[in-house]
Design a protein around this motif. Structure first.
Motif, PDB file in Angstrom:
ATOM      1  N   PHE B   8       0.757  -1.228  -0.077  1.00  0.00           N
ATOM      2  CA  PHE B   8      -0.911   0.002   0.169  1.00  0.00           C
ATOM      3  C   PHE B   8       0.477   1.073   0.431  1.00  0.00           C
ATOM      4  O   PHE B   8       0.195   2.641  -0.506  1.00  0.00           O
ATOM      5  N   ILE B   9       2.191   1.332   0.615  1.00  0.00           N
ATOM      6  CA  ILE B   9       2.814   2.230   0.979  1.00  0.00           C
ATOM      7  C   ILE B   9       3.878   2.689  -0.326  1.00  0.00           C
ATOM      8  O   ILE B   9       3.735   3.761  -0.981  1.00  0.00           O
ATOM      9  N   LYS B  10       3.952   1.168  -1.283  1.00  0.00           N
ATOM     10  CA  LYS B  10       4.693   1.578  -2.639  1.00  0.00           C
ATOM     11  C   LYS B  10       3.935   2.338  -3.628  1.00  0.00           C
ATOM     12  O   LYS B  10       4.486   2.589  -4.093  1.00  0.00           O
ATOM     13  N   LEU B  11       2.105   1.830  -3.545  1.00  0.00           N
ATOM     14  CA  LEU B  11       1.743   2.712  -4.156  1.00  0.00           C
ATOM     15  C   LEU B  11       1.151   4.000  -3.867  1.00  0.00           C
ATOM     16  O   LEU B  11       0.912   4.332  -5.233  1.00  0.00           O
ATOM     17  N   LEU B  12       0.712   3.883  -3.271  1.00  0.00           N
ATOM     18  CA  LEU B  12       0.906   5.554  -2.601  1.00  0.00           C
ATOM     19  C   LEU B  12       2.183   5.975  -2.942  1.00  0.00           C
ATOM     20  O   LEU B  12       2.132   7.403  -3.389  1.00  0.00           O
ATOM     21  N   GLY B  13       3.400   5.559  -2.891  1.00  0.00           N
ATOM     22  CA  GLY B  13       4.627   6.316  -2.764  1.00  0.00           C
ATOM     23  C   GLY B  13       4.620   6.319  -4.976  1.00  0.00           C
ATOM     24  O   GLY B  13       4.650   8.013  -5.369  1.00  0.00           O
ATOM     25  N   TYR B  14       4.229   5.697  -5.288  1.00  0.00           N
ATOM     26  CA  TYR B  14       4.045   5.754  -6.890  1.00  0.00           C
ATOM     27  C   TYR B  14       2.461   7.148  -7.453  1.00  0.00           C
ATOM     28  O   TYR B  14       3.156   7.634  -8.250  1.00  0.00           O
ATOM     29  N   LEU B  15       2.317   6.882  -6.264  1.00  0.00           N
ATOM     30  CA  LEU B  15       0.721   7.557  -6.612  1.00  0.00           C
ATOM     31  C   LEU B  15       1.431   9.612  -6.619  1.00  0.00           C
ATOM     32  O   LEU B  15       1.415  10.120  -7.513  1.00  0.00           O
ATOM     33  N   VAL B  16       2.451   9.853  -5.929  1.00  0.00           N
ATOM     34  CA  VAL B  16       2.584  11.063  -5.355  1.00  0.00           C
ATOM     35  C   VAL B  16       3.656  11.261  -5.522  1.00  0.00           C
ATOM     36  O   VAL B  16       3.178  12.197  -6.902  1.00  0.00           O
ATOM     37  N   VAL B  17       4.709  10.259  -6.949  1.00  0.00           N
ATOM     38  CA  VAL B  17       5.767  10.725  -7.804  1.00  0.00           C
ATOM     39  C   VAL B  17       5.120  10.665  -9.079  1.00  0.00           C
ATOM     40  O   VAL B  17       5.117  12.334 -10.055  1.00  0.00           O
ATOM     41  N   ALA B  18       3.639  10.753  -9.543  1.00  0.00           N
ATOM     42  CA  ALA B  18       2.666  10.887 -10.180  1.00  0.00           C
ATOM     43  C   ALA B  18       1.994  12.073 -10.680  1.00  0.00           C
ATOM     44  O   ALA B  18       2.278  12.807 -11.457  1.00  0.00           O
ATOM     45  N   ALA B  19       2.107  12.195  -9.838  1.00  0.00           N
ATOM     46  CA  ALA B  19       1.005  13.293  -8.999  1.00  0.00           C
ATOM     47  C   ALA B  19       2.395  14.713  -9.126  1.00  0.00           C
ATOM     48  O   ALA B  19       1.785  15.863  -9.778  1.00  0.00           O
ATOM     49  N   ALA B  20       3.373  15.039  -8.798  1.00  0.00           N
ATOM     50  CA  ALA B  20       4.853  15.603  -8.726  1.00  0.00           C
ATOM     51  C   ALA B  20       4.876  15.797 -10.398  1.00  0.00           C
ATOM     52  O   ALA B  20       4.983  16.448 -10.890  1.00  0.00           O
ATOM     53  N   ILE B  21       5.206  14.559 -11.025  1.00  0.00           N
ATOM     54  CA  ILE B  21       4.765  14.754 -12.189  1.00  0.00           C
ATOM     55  C   ILE B  21       4.304  15.726 -12.954  1.00  0.00           C
ATOM     56  O   ILE B  21       4.416  16.582 -13.810  1.00  0.00           O
ATOM     57  N   ALA B  22       2.903  14.867 -12.977  1.00  0.00           N
ATOM     58  CA  ALA B  22       2.025  15.913 -13.257  1.00  0.00           C
ATOM     59  C   ALA B  22       1.979  17.353 -13.624  1.00  0.00           C
ATOM     60  O   ALA B  22       2.042  18.404 -13.767  1.00  0.00           O
ATOM     61  N   PHE B  23       2.301  18.009 -12.457  1.00  0.00           N
ATOM     62  CA  PHE B  23       2.665  19.124 -11.446  1.00  0.00           C
ATOM     63  C   PHE B  23       3.540  19.151 -12.419  1.00  0.00           C
ATOM     64  O   PHE B  23       3.129  21.093 -12.268  1.00  0.00           O
ATOM     65  N   GLY B  24       4.483  19.122 -12.293  1.00  0.00           N
ATOM     66  CA  GLY B  24       6.180  19.879 -12.778  1.00  0.00           C
ATOM     67  C   GLY B  24       5.534  20.112 -14.894  1.00  0.00           C
ATOM     68  O   GLY B  24       6.021  20.840 -14.539  1.00  0.00           O
ATOM     69  N   VAL B  25       4.941  19.255 -14.992  1.00  0.00           N
ATOM     70  CA  VAL B  25       4.447  19.298 -16.253  1.00  0.00           C
ATOM     71  C   VAL B  25       3.736  20.529 -16.821  1.00  0.00           C
ATOM     72  O   VAL B  25       4.004  21.133 -17.594  1.00  0.00           O
TER      73      VAL B  25
END
Lengths: 658, 166
Positions: B8-25
């Motif tokens: 679950f923590i891993k999945l959460l980690g991926y989501l945070v990274v994806a959100a960060a990338i989307a935010f960056g873009v």
């Protein structure tokens, strides 16, 4: 010595002079805007240049509008599909320019999720004809070029186009003329080896149905519809379905028409169908008939989902007896006979595992093709066989299996994999599953009857139907396994194991070896391509042609011979169509072999000023160009751009003075 | 910690990274979008009613959606925005898409019910320094809190609306 030096100076001087002249003529003779960019949108740049030619009769100036797009950016065709807008020029405050006629190169299809658009990627050159107003010598182009471009976002960019053109100051630039002819060759024409055999419109469901028949098979055609009719200007034609008939020669497509306000009457209107089946590309303009009934009479024309699914099941089943899969089936049967003491339960699980292997591989292939389609790639059944690496890997695997069957060695799984498989007692089931996967991968280069129909339907259908059809193919191919899994007692019907069994393995081994050899032969064209740049295969099959030369033509004609001139280029699709459809067909093929006939060819694949001058001498700016000379016609007889064998035969007869 | 907890923590980690990338873009693509609303921005809807984004944004965040009839990507985002317009303040701007009747007919055909402003010449888009469609701006209390172009998922927009309140 002195004269040699003088000649040397003279040569140097003439080079300088010609360089000076050419730069002079570039600045004045064929004006260009140079590359234009926009600060808002740096992914595109555009350039407008005129070729320096002027036709005083039609008052037209040939020009080139080149658009360069970075990465995944696309721009659009004259009828871009659902959404999208074609690039356009607004003459704004231009003076002395009546209008600009556009020519549209054959587009490609691109998908944004399920929305299909027709357009261009990377670079496209639109050949334009600028029409100068009556009694105008100095025209001033002061226009705005509006270009739409999209990736997963869309941008509309305005570029100001400014050119001052004095028709008396123009001089042709051979580079630009060549580029214009090349761009024109990418504009589709009505080629003779295909035709529209049906075009109708059904007002009940607003659907247009077309059948395009071709002498050879359709490979992976893309069809586009538009209309030059001003009243149909804003009608959008959306592709509903596209299939190829069982024999591969009939392309069946249907489009749904819509309009943002009210759809005009379409019956008896002219529409154009553009078809792109690389390298074939053509356009046919036809009148729409009224569709007779709501349902089509010909069952092959519109295929229902059920029909496609049935074709998929049948095609999948037949795949089993095609040479690519038969060895795998044989090995399976052999293992069944050898283990006849296995329980019904075991047999059931084993065969179910193989069936699952087959079905899941088909679904994976379907999903991969679907994803590729969404990304806008051109897809077709067995497309992976165009990749030499894929063939090489498969050839080595089949070779390894064949040798294994001959009993020369045993394939040993790595220790850890063995242990993992043993521990979980998955050993046998995993093996049976992978047999199914292997059989399916081997089956992909084979086409069976009905398979092509089902796949063509699937590739033109939305994603869920595509997956459904591929699932059907998998079930069809897995039917023999599934039926044994359902009735394990059927294996009792198989012959009893005996000493003859030891011959089964080598026989299927030989079959598999044959498959491997066949795969290696598939690789040879790739090797040939790597070892020699020239396409040797084409040259060997062809008779020699002489190089184009005015001098030789006149000499030959005075000697009473006939000269057939063919000016062509590798990038010219119409030239290829002429060659395959007429020049290499009877009766023209034999007529060109006559002893009193000289075949002469000008290859314009790369710029060649001698050939440009030859074309110019007859007022031509592009290829294909064919002309026949002879005692009966020393000045030559011009042949139509799209050759017909009648025209060629007639011209040869006249030239020979028969 | 058990296996599922770790996953679950891993999945959460991926989501945070994806959100960060989307935010960056988002940040990179729309770095020219002003952070505050242009002055005196009163828009008129196709129906003729005046709309003041500034006033509307004082109570609830406003979703400003730039689209076009010539944009083949927009039909993938428009239904999501239309769905949100039932519960949120949504104003759409049709960029250089022709005259009012054409846009009204298009909206009807596509079954889109959101309030639309016709930006015939692209003047409104220019005020926000927007060149690409589809683009979604979230405006809260006179401030542009986020700007995103291209495909956007419903949860993505909801997250941006929610985040705009902080």
């Amino acid at each position: 010595m002195k004269t040699a030096k003088f000649v040397g100076y003279l040569r140097w001087f003439s080079v300088c002079l010609s360089l000076l002249m050419s730069s002079f003529s570039w600045a004045q003779g064929s004006p260009s805007t140079g590359w234009l960019t926009s600060s808002d949108h740096d992914a595109v740049k555009v350039k407008l240049s005129v070729t320096g030619e002027f036709n005083p009769e039609t008052r037209t100036l040939p020009a080139l509008l080149t658009v360069q797009l970075k990465d995944e950016w696309k721009t659009y065709w004259q009828a871009p599909g659902e959404g999208g807008i074609p690039p356009r020029i607004d003459l704004a405050s231009s003076q002395g320019i009546e209008r600009i006629d556009w020519h549209w190169p054959t587009p490609s299809e691109y998908y944004v999720q399920s929305i299909r658009t027709a357009g261009y990627k990377h670079q496209v050159t639109f050949p334009l004809e600028i029409v100068v107003s009556e009694a105008t010598e100095r025209a001033q182009l002061d226009a705005v070029f509006t270009l739409s471009s999209c990736t997963n976002i869309c941008v509309l960019t305005d570029f100001p186009l400014q050119l001052n053109i004095d028709v008396n100051q123009l001089s042709p630039d051979s580079e630009q003329s060549f580029a214009f002819a090349r761009a024109m060759s990418l504009v589709p024409r009505p080629l003779g080896n295909a035709q529209v055999t049906r075009a109708d419109y059904n007002a009940d469901d607003q659907q247009l149905s077309f059948v395009l028949s071709r002498k050879s098979r359709w490979d992976s055609p893309q069809v586009f519809v538009h209309s030059e009719d001003k009243q149909l200007d804003e009608v959008v034609f959306k592709l509903v379905q596209q299939t190829v008939s069982v024999d591969g020669k009939r392309l069946i497509a249907s489009f749904k028409a819509s309009h943002w306000l009210e759809l005009p009457e379409l019956v008896n209107r002219q529409v154009s169908i553009t078809v792109n089946d690389d390298p074939f590309s053509a356009v046919y303009t036809t009148q729409l008939d009224r569709s007779n009934s709501t349902t089509t009479n010909d069952p092959l024309d519109t295929m229902t989902i059920w029909g496609a699914l049935f074709a998929a099941l049948l095609g999948g089943l037949i795949l089993n007896i095609m040479p690519c899969v038969l060895p795998v089936l044989g090995i399976k049967v052999q293992s069944l006979i050898a283990n006849s003491d296995a329980s019904a339960r075991q047999v059931r699980y084993q065969f179910l595992a193989t069936a699952m292997g087959v079905i899941s591989t088909f679904i994976v292939i379907g999903a991969l093709l679907g994803l590729l389609k969404l990304s806008g790639a051109r897809i077709s059944w067995g497309m992976q066989f165009q990749n030499p690496w894929f063939i090489a890997v498969l050839a080595f695997i089949t070779l390894a299996f064949a040798i294994n069957l001959f009993g020369l060695y045993q394939i040993r799984l790595p220790q850890w994999l063995n242990q993992w498989a043993l521990k979980s007692q998955r050993s046998s089931l995993l093996g049976h599953f992978s047999q199914g996967v292997f059989a399916t991968v081997l089956a992909t280069p084979c086409t069976a009857p009905f398979l092509g129909t089902a796949v063509a339907f699937a590739l033109g259908a939305p994603m869920y139907l595509l997956l459904l059809i591929f699932f059907g193919l998998g079930v069809g191919m897995a039917l023999p396994w599934l039926s044994i899994a359902a009735f394990p007692q059927t294996r009792k019907l198989l012959p009893k194991p005996g000493p003859w069994l030891k011959w089964v393995k080598p026989i299927f081994g030989a079959l598999l070896l044959a498959t491997s050899v066949w795969l290696f032969t598939l690789l040879t064209p790739h090797w040939l391509k790597a070892s020699s740049e020239s396409t040797s295969a084409e040259q060997t099959s062809e008779r020699p042609w002489q190089m184009l030369s005015f001098k030789t033509i006149h000499q030959a004609v005075t000697q009473g011979k006939v000269v057939f001139v063919d000016v062509t280029a590798d990038w010219c699709i119409t030239c290829k169509a002429n060659k395959l459809g007429v020049l290499e067909q009877e009766p023209v093929y034999s007529a060109l072999a006559a002893p009193d006939l000289i075949r002469m060819r000008g290859d314009w694949t790369v710029r060649n000023d001698y050939i440009t001058d030859y074309l110019r001498a007859y007022g031509q700016y592009g290829v294909p160009y064919n002309r026949v000379y002879g005692p009966g016609a020393p000045e030559g007889i011009e042949l139509p751009i799209i050759l017909t064998s009648d025209a060629v035969m007639q011209a040869i007869k006249e030239a020979r003075n028969e | 910690m058990n296996k599922w907890g770790l996953r679950f923590i891993k999945l959460l980690g991926y989501l945070v990274v994806a959100a960060a990338i989307a935010f960056g873009v988002d940040l990179y693509r729309n770095n020219n979008v002003p952070t505050t609303l242009p002055d005196e921005l009163t828009l008129t809807s196709l129906a003729g009613e005046p709309l003041s984004i500034a006033k509307m944004s004082e109570e609830e965040p406003v979703l400003l959606y730039f689209w076009a009839t010539w944009c083949p990507v927009c039909p993938t985002v428009s239904p999501t925005v239309d769905w949100l317009s039932d519960d949120y303040n949504v104003i759409s701007v049709a960029l250089r898409s022709g005259h009012n009747t054409k846009i009204s007919a298009y909206l009807e055909q596509q079954e889109l019910g959101f309030i639309t402003v016709n930006d015939t010449q692209g003047a409104i888009a220019r005020q926000f320094n927007i060149t690409a469609t589809p683009t979604i701006l979230i405006i809260n209390n006179h401030k542009v809190t986020s700007a995103t172009s291209g495909f956007t998922s419903p949860p993505g927009i909801l997250a941006r609306l929610w985040l705009s309140k902080f």
